[in-house]
Every structure is written in C-alpha cells, then in structure tokens.
Design a protein around this motif. Sequence first.
Motif, mmCIF file in Angstrom:
data_model
loop_
_atom_site.group_PDB
_atom_site.id
_atom_site.type_symbol
_atom_site.label_atom_id
_atom_site.label_comp_id
_atom_site.label_asym_id
_atom_site.label_seq_id
_atom_site.Cartn_x
_atom_site.Cartn_y
_atom_site.Cartn_z
ATOM 1 N N GLY A 193 -0.607 -1.170 -16.216
ATOM 2 C CA GLY A 193 -1.975 -1.539 -15.882
ATOM 3 C C GLY A 193 -2.473 -1.091 -14.530
ATOM 4 O O GLY A 193 -3.509 -1.591 -14.049
ATOM 5 N N ILE A 194 -1.800 -0.149 -13.882
ATOM 6 C CA ILE A 194 -2.286 0.377 -12.607
ATOM 7 C C ILE A 194 -3.449 1.327 -12.879
ATOM 8 O O ILE A 194 -3.338 2.245 -13.696
ATOM 9 N N ASP A 195 -4.578 1.106 -12.195
ATOM 10 C CA ASP A 195 -5.790 1.887 -12.449
ATOM 11 C C ASP A 195 -5.681 3.297 -11.871
ATOM 12 O O ASP A 195 -5.214 3.490 -10.739
ATOM 13 N N SER A 196 -6.113 4.268 -12.659
ATOM 14 C CA SER A 196 -6.259 5.668 -12.241
ATOM 15 C C SER A 196 -5.028 6.205 -11.500
ATOM 16 O O SER A 196 -5.150 6.742 -10.383
ATOM 17 N N PRO A 197 -3.845 6.124 -12.088
ATOM 18 C CA PRO A 197 -2.650 6.605 -11.380
ATOM 19 C C PRO A 197 -2.671 8.102 -11.108
ATOM 20 O O PRO A 197 -2.091 8.560 -10.118
ATOM 21 N N SER A 198 -3.343 8.885 -11.970
ATOM 22 C CA SER A 198 -3.374 10.330 -11.757
ATOM 23 C C SER A 198 -4.181 10.714 -10.526
ATOM 24 O O SER A 198 -4.048 11.825 -10.013
ATOM 25 N N ALA A 199 -5.028 9.781 -10.049
ATOM 26 C CA ALA A 199 -5.828 10.053 -8.858
ATOM 27 C C ALA A 199 -5.099 9.649 -7.576
ATOM 28 O O ALA A 199 -5.590 9.915 -6.474
ATOM 29 N N MET A 200 -3.949 9.044 -7.709
ATOM 30 C CA MET A 200 -3.198 8.580 -6.545
ATOM 31 C C MET A 200 -2.297 9.674 -6.001
ATOM 32 O O MET A 200 -1.840 10.561 -6.745
ATOM 33 N N SER A 201 -2.013 9.603 -4.720
ATOM 34 C CA SER A 201 -0.953 10.439 -4.162
ATOM 35 C C SER A 201 0.396 9.879 -4.604
ATOM 36 O O SER A 201 0.479 8.735 -5.068
ATOM 37 N N SER A 202 1.452 10.672 -4.477
ATOM 38 C CA SER A 202 2.783 10.194 -4.838
ATOM 39 C C SER A 202 3.141 8.939 -4.051
ATOM 40 O O SER A 202 3.699 7.975 -4.599
ATOM 41 N N GLU A 203 2.825 8.935 -2.777
ATOM 42 C CA GLU A 203 3.155 7.787 -1.931
ATOM 43 C C GLU A 203 2.429 6.535 -2.399
ATOM 44 O O GLU A 203 3.024 5.452 -2.509
ATOM 45 N N GLU A 204 1.152 6.679 -2.729
ATOM 46 C CA GLU A 204 0.369 5.528 -3.216
ATOM 47 C C GLU A 204 0.889 5.044 -4.559
ATOM 48 O O GLU A 204 0.960 3.831 -4.809
ATOM 49 N N LEU A 205 1.260 5.979 -5.421
ATOM 50 C CA LEU A 205 1.761 5.629 -6.751
ATOM 51 C C LEU A 205 3.050 4.817 -6.648
ATOM 52 O O LEU A 205 3.211 3.771 -7.302
ATOM 53 N N VAL A 206 3.978 5.281 -5.831
ATOM 54 C CA VAL A 206 5.259 4.588 -5.673
ATOM 55 C C VAL A 206 5.045 3.210 -5.062
ATOM 56 O O VAL A 206 5.648 2.215 -5.496
#
Length: 562
Positions: A269-282
């Motif tokens: 349920g994390i919103d818009s993961p493809s728009a995140m940087s790797s650091e933000e995603l992790v």
Amino acid sequence: MCRQASTILGPILLVCSVTSDILRPNGPRTCLAESGCLQGRYFTSPNGTQYEAYLGVPYARPPVGELRFKNPQPVEPWTGNYNATFERAKCVQKNDLEPNASVEGSEDCLYMNVYKPQLSKNPDKPLAVLVYIHGGGYFAGSASQGEFGPDRFMDTGEVIVVVMQYRLGVFGFLSTGDEFASGNFGLKDQNAVLRWVQKNIAQFGGDPTLVTLFGQSAGGSSVQMHMMSPLSKGLFSRAVIMSGSALGFWHRPVENPLKMAQEQAAAVGIDSPSAMSSEELVQALRQVDALELGRSIDKLKFWHIYPLVFWRPVVEKYVDSATFISEDPRTLWANGAYHQIPWRIGYVPNEGAFASLSLITNKTLIDDLNKHADSYIPRMFGCKEDEKSRRMLRQRFFPDGTDEQWITEKNFKQLQDLFSEAFITFPITLSVKQHISKGTEKRTPFDIYYFSFKGNHSYSKYFAQTDLDFGVCHSDDLSYLYRAKALFKDFKPNSPELAMATKLVDYYVQFAYNGVTNDACSGDCVVQEFTKSGDPDKPVKIQINKAFDEEMFAFWREIYNM
C-alpha cells in the motif's frame, strides 16, 4: 517457561526455555574470542552420548529498524554469561509449502545452535566442524533442534555441528540494485556465521581449517553460491550440496531488482513507489510492520503459490568490501570461477515432492491448473510461454493428455518427475557436467551420491498431508543425518533405518576430515547409491551406478536454449 514453535514443515513442538536470569550452574560454559561467555546445557542422545548444546547463539545484531535491508552487523560484546540454553525465534516467514500457511517468526532471528560432543573420540586433536544451512526455498526454515537434532553426529565423538538461521524472503533478498539495498542479505548472514566460526570455533575445541559447509535444497544452493563468492573464500575447506543447485531456473538472478522492490512496496500500500528514489523506497519499506510485509507475498504470485521462489539472490551492482557476488553465478560456475576445494553433491529419486504432492492430492488445484496449462505450466518451470515449450513439456510428461486436459488420472504423478527434473536433477547434472568439462588436471576432486533407501519415515507425510507412499522424497535423507524428534519417532534399535543412519553420518564425518578420496569422474562418471541390500544381516549398502540421465539432460538444455 515453555513456548510453541513450528518447524519448517508445520508440526508444533514444545520448546521449554530457561530465562536469562536462571542459568544452570552445572551446564557447559565456553568463552568466546572477542565477547563474553556462553552458558549452555547438556543433552543426551538415544545412544546415551552426552553432548554440549549452545542454543540461540547470536552471530549478528538484530536486523530491525534501520538495520532492516542492511548487511549483518557485528554483535555488541557482552560481559559475563549469555544464556544459550534455549532456542530463539525463527526468521519472519510464510511457508507456502504448508497448508493454510500463515506468517510467523521475528526479525530478531540471527541466531545459531552449536553442538559439541562432551567426550571427543580423539581428545588430543581439534574436531572437524560441520556448518549446516537449512533449506526452504529462501522463504522458510529454521535451526530448530526438533528438526535438526545433532544426536547422530554427536554419537561419533568426532565433529562439532553448527546449525544457523538467516533472513528469508523479502527481508533476506530485497534489493534496489544500488547502495541503499544491495541485496543478498540472507547469504551475507550465512557468511557472517562462517566468519564467527573462524574466530570462535577453536574455543569449542574445533579446527577452523577443517570446516565443511553443507546444506539441503535452498541450503545446498547457498553452499554453491558460497563456493563462488569472494566474500566466503577461505572460510570453509569442504562443501556438500544436497538436493539443490544455484544453476536452477528458480535461482536465476533477478534482472530488475528495483522493479521487484517497487512491486513489493505497492503490495503493502505504499503510494507511487515508482516515483520514489531508492533511498526513499527503502525507508518507506522499513516502516512497514514485519508480519504485514511477510504476508504481502500473496499479492506477488501469478497462481496459487507460484512463482514458488519470488525473492532470491541477485547479482550485486553496487560493489564494495561486503559484496557477496557481482557476476552471474551461472557464468562463474561455467567458467570454473569457484573455490577449488573438495566437494560433494547428492540427490534423491522424488525431489519434486516438496511441491508436486500438494498439487496431485488436491483435485481443485489440478482442475484449475488444467484450465490454464498452456500458460501456467511453462511459467512455473522457467520456460518460455511459446508453442515449442508447450509441445516439449506435453510430449515428455503428459503424452496421453489433450490440449484441454494435460493432466489426467493416469498421468498426474508425472508432475513429480516434472518438478524433480526442473527444480533439482537437471541443475545438479549441469553443475557436475560443467565441473568435469575442465578436465581432471584443472578441477578439484568431487563425488556424487544418490540416496534411494526407503525407510519407515518420509517427509511426504508433511508435503502431501497423507500417509500414502510416494517413494524416497525430497528431504528424506535428512532424517538419517539428523534426529528430527518433532517430526518422526526414533529409529528402532537394530533396524535397517538405524543402520543406514550410521552409514550416512559416517560418510559425512569421513568427508569432513579427508575430503574426496575417489574422484567421481576420473574415468566414467559414477554415483554412489545408498540403498537397501536385501541381506537381513547387512541391510544397507552403497553401490556404484552411472551418474547421468542423458535424455533428461538433453531435454532441459533444449527447452532452456542452453
């Protein structure tokens, strides 16, 4: 205090623990090289052999909070005695090989069990060390003494046994392909155990120059990965690969790990993961509850529990001193780029039982698989979804089926052979053939075993949830090496099963000291088969057979375009 814990295959065992402030003063005690001391406990094998057990020994800091998706960190030293009298929690997992599987375990799970015979057979010499990696497809398993009891090894008085836990599933193998989550954390956990052994095993009377790394299923594949990893070079001197291979289709390195990490984020349920940087995603994934993260694997499957192994090793693109592997293991193995140490590889007749039995005993699943056979079956086994793959699979495994119904009442057991060949026996054969292609002068000695002894116990009972006979199945050889008291009754005295257990354990102990004495392919390639003899006075035997099924090997090479 007692708690319930389940083994990799599901049965519940009762683990009675001793709290940290109530230590047995008469138990064994060993002090470590760079930390405090371990207070263990004694156990006695059915043969009356007393041995020391150090349970729940930490080898890395709990990988929680900011340490989730990071390489294992050293344990903080302690003073005084650490309570090593009870097992710790298994790693977070959802074992889809169990019926009605649920998520269980803890992120605080980087522990191992260390076992040592109280009386050594050769008290003036340090003992060889056997370090075991459990299987479970990189998504399940534990170091449970109820499943991996060391009693038979302890009876020899010749070896120390270490059984480890390591991070599984998304926790062990998520990667973003860069420094923010390099991946292979489960394999790096295993490496941390090997480093711990090198530093500390002499304190237990062990020989750090005689370490045999062995594992079964995904644990066997892990052993092969350590043979290729520069990070593990020099940490072990022998290797045994049981019913697994890093060359299998299910072990292919993830081509786009960042995309998989984004899919994982979307699944929770994390919103818009493809728009995140790797650091933000992790960082976002670190905030997700561990059990919720483990449970989300269901959303990443295309049918039932497939792909069975979703999270697996990656080729690390971010390279530093902690990199486990930075090249495709298939290329490394084919080129002979692995540690030149004695090694052994083995398998059993019905390797596919771990997954096939839950299908062939479930009519609803078989009917659904038939409806989508053209698409599902090639995909389940790493084949292209094209006409050639469909035709080849149909002709080899379901020749009497139809376009509308590949699997019938007459041929449904062929699923066992399909799983066996694709998952285990083909990649094992490929591993051996590529090794021997180097020629006897350029390769280290190795041997091959085939375990076809049919005893009273079989893991098929847990794979299929039935007592029907499916032959010698995946994991059945483990019940002769280990005392799996949570799963099976002890072998009866003077039984053929106990005779086989004694022979197989000795086979491993001798390898731990002497390596390979006869190269399996110095002439024609042969396999040592452990089987029944038909002689009541000598109920078990080892016979020599031809090693390879060339027709099987040619089939899978063609279908995989190798």
